[in-house]
Each structure stands twice: as structure tokens, then as C-alpha cells.
Write a protein that holds these residues in place. Structure first.
Motif, PDB file in Angstrom:
ATOM      1  N   LYS A  73       3.748  12.471  -1.899  1.00 52.05           N
ATOM      2  CA  LYS A  73       3.866  11.537  -0.770  1.00 52.05           C
ATOM      3  C   LYS A  73       2.594  10.713  -0.629  1.00 52.05           C
ATOM      4  O   LYS A  73       1.495  11.225  -0.789  1.00 52.05           O
ATOM      5  N   SER A  74       2.779   9.442  -0.272  1.00 52.99           N
ATOM      6  CA  SER A  74       1.637   8.601   0.056  1.00 52.99           C
ATOM      7  C   SER A  74       1.046   9.105   1.371  1.00 52.99           C
ATOM      8  O   SER A  74       1.712   9.819   2.126  1.00 52.99           O
ATOM      9  N   PRO A  75      -0.202   8.753   1.675  1.00 52.09           N
ATOM     10  CA  PRO A  75      -0.776   9.169   2.963  1.00 52.09           C
ATOM     11  C   PRO A  75       0.071   8.701   4.159  1.00 52.09           C
ATOM     12  O   PRO A  75       0.245   9.439   5.119  1.00 52.09           O
ATOM     13  N   ALA A  76       0.622   7.490   4.090  1.00 49.79           N
ATOM     14  CA  ALA A  76       1.447   6.978   5.193  1.00 49.79           C
ATOM     15  C   ALA A  76       2.709   7.820   5.360  1.00 49.79           C
ATOM     16  O   ALA A  76       3.078   8.196   6.474  1.00 49.79           O
ATOM     17  N   LEU A  77       3.375   8.128   4.264  1.00 50.46           N
ATOM     18  CA  LEU A  77       4.588   8.933   4.335  1.00 50.46           C
ATOM     19  C   LEU A  77       4.264  10.359   4.758  1.00 50.46           C
ATOM     20  O   LEU A  77       4.992  10.965   5.544  1.00 50.46           O
ATOM     21  N   ASP A  83       0.813  -1.209   0.000  1.00 49.92           N
ATOM     22  CA  ASP A  83       0.000   0.000   0.000  1.00 49.92           C
ATOM     23  C   ASP A  83       0.849   1.262   0.000  1.00 49.92           C
ATOM     24  O   ASP A  83       0.344   2.342  -0.253  1.00 49.92           O
ATOM     25  N   HIS A  84       2.145   1.132   0.312  1.00 47.89           N
ATOM     26  CA  HIS A  84       3.030   2.284   0.303  1.00 47.89           C
ATOM     27  C   HIS A  84       3.529   2.514  -1.117  1.00 47.89           C
ATOM     28  O   HIS A  84       3.843   1.584  -1.838  1.00 47.89           O
ATOM     29  N   ARG A  85       3.628   3.760  -1.454  1.00 46.54           N
ATOM     30  CA  ARG A  85       4.251   4.097  -2.728  1.00 46.54           C
ATOM     31  C   ARG A  85       5.738   4.255  -2.502  1.00 46.54           C
ATOM     32  O   ARG A  85       6.225   4.222  -1.386  1.00 46.54           O
ATOM     33  N   ASP A  86       6.443   4.462  -3.581  1.00 44.71           N
ATOM     34  CA  ASP A  86       7.869   4.747  -3.508  1.00 44.71           C
ATOM     35  C   ASP A  86       8.067   5.948  -2.588  1.00 44.71           C
ATOM     36  O   ASP A  86       7.436   6.985  -2.787  1.00 44.71           O
ATOM     37  N   PRO A  87       8.941   5.838  -1.556  1.00 45.40           N
ATOM     38  CA  PRO A  87       9.119   6.951  -0.622  1.00 45.40           C
ATOM     39  C   PRO A  87       9.692   8.195  -1.285  1.00 45.40           C
ATOM     40  O   PRO A  87       9.658   9.269  -0.717  1.00 45.40           O
ATOM     41  N   ASN A  88      10.178   8.054  -2.494  1.00 45.04           N
ATOM     42  CA  ASN A  88      10.748   9.190  -3.196  1.00 45.04           C
ATOM     43  C   ASN A  88       9.870   9.686  -4.345  1.00 45.04           C
ATOM     44  O   ASN A  88      10.297  10.488  -5.156  1.00 45.04           O
ATOM     45  N   ALA A  89       8.646   9.191  -4.408  1.00 49.31           N
ATOM     46  CA  ALA A  89       7.724   9.657  -5.434  1.00 49.31           C
ATOM     47  C   ALA A  89       7.456  11.148  -5.224  1.00 49.31           C
ATOM     48  O   ALA A  89       7.540  11.653  -4.108  1.00 49.31           O
ATOM     49  N   HIS A 106      13.798  13.712   0.340  1.00 48.67           N
ATOM     50  CA  HIS A 106      12.637  13.228  -0.419  1.00 48.67           C
ATOM     51  C   HIS A 106      12.637  13.839  -1.813  1.00 48.67           C
ATOM     52  O   HIS A 106      12.461  13.136  -2.810  1.00 48.67           O
ATOM     53  N   GLY A 107      12.843  15.145  -1.875  1.00 54.68           N
ATOM     54  CA  GLY A 107      12.842  15.831  -3.166  1.00 54.68           C
ATOM     55  C   GLY A 107      13.950  15.358  -4.091  1.00 54.68           C
ATOM     56  O   GLY A 107      13.788  15.332  -5.313  1.00 54.68           O
ATOM     57  N   ALA A 108      15.093  14.946  -3.512  1.00 53.28           N
ATOM     58  CA  ALA A 108      16.229  14.475  -4.312  1.00 53.28           C
ATOM     59  C   ALA A 108      16.129  12.986  -4.642  1.00 53.28           C
ATOM     60  O   ALA A 108      16.995  12.440  -5.328  1.00 53.28           O
ATOM     61  N   GLY A 109      15.079  12.330  -4.140  1.00 53.65           N
ATOM     62  CA  GLY A 109      14.914  10.903  -4.406  1.00 53.65           C
ATOM     63  C   GLY A 109      15.839  10.022  -3.588  1.00 53.65           C
ATOM     64  O   GLY A 109      16.135   8.899  -3.979  1.00 53.65           O
TER      65      GLY A 109
END
Length: 91
Positions: A26-30, A17-23, A53-56
């Protein structure tokens, strides 16, 4: 103090359910983790993680370790006051 919730944050692993933390978004969880970080950490720390996060380059493990450290620091004076009040009530 019950550290169960802090442990849950620390051991919770990203799942399907989590997306890539660097997308870019942000996913709701992140987003929830960043909201907690913004509350308990210094502004500089928050900005550092936003930059990662912004730099991936964001790592969940690093974010969660920082969350635990800053949450414990944030709660320390509250715990101290609580213990003092409890001692006064019992004494």
C-alpha cells in the motif's frame, strides 16, 4: 460538526503520487485510509476491504464511501455527548 475533513477524504482523488490501489504494498496515502477504516469500522468491514485489496479489486470510491459512513457512525455518540454538554453549559 465541521464535515470539511470528511468531504476532503471523499473528494480527494488519487493523483500521480498515489500508486495503484491494488499494488501488493500500500502507498502511504492508502495505508492511512486503511488505518482510519480499522479504527472506525467493524473488523469484518476492514477485512472485507483488505480482501478486495489483496484480490486486486479495490476501488478508492468504495473505500472512501465506507470511510465516511463508518466515521459518521463512530462520531455520532461523541456528537451527542458534546451537544448535551453544550446544552448544560448554556442552560
Amino acid at each position: 460538526m465541521n464535515f470539511g475533513n470528511l468531504r476532503k477524504i471523499f473528494i480527494d482523488k488519487p493523483n500521480k503520487d498515489h500508486r495503484d490501489p491494488n499494488a501488493a504494498q500500500k502507498s502511504p496515502a492508502l495505508d492511512n485510509l486503511f488505518t482510519i477504516l480499522k479504527t472506525v469500522a467493524s473488523h469484518e468491514t476492514y477485512l472485507d476491504f483488505e480482501k478486495l485489496h489483496g484480490a486486486g479489486k479495490l476501488q478508492y470510491s468504495e473505500l472512501k464511501e465506507q470511510l465516511i459512513e463508518d466515521t459518521l457512525k463512530f462520531l455520532a455518540p461523541i456528537q451527542k455527548s458534546y451537544k448535551s454538554l453544550r446544552a448544560d453549559d448554556e442552560g
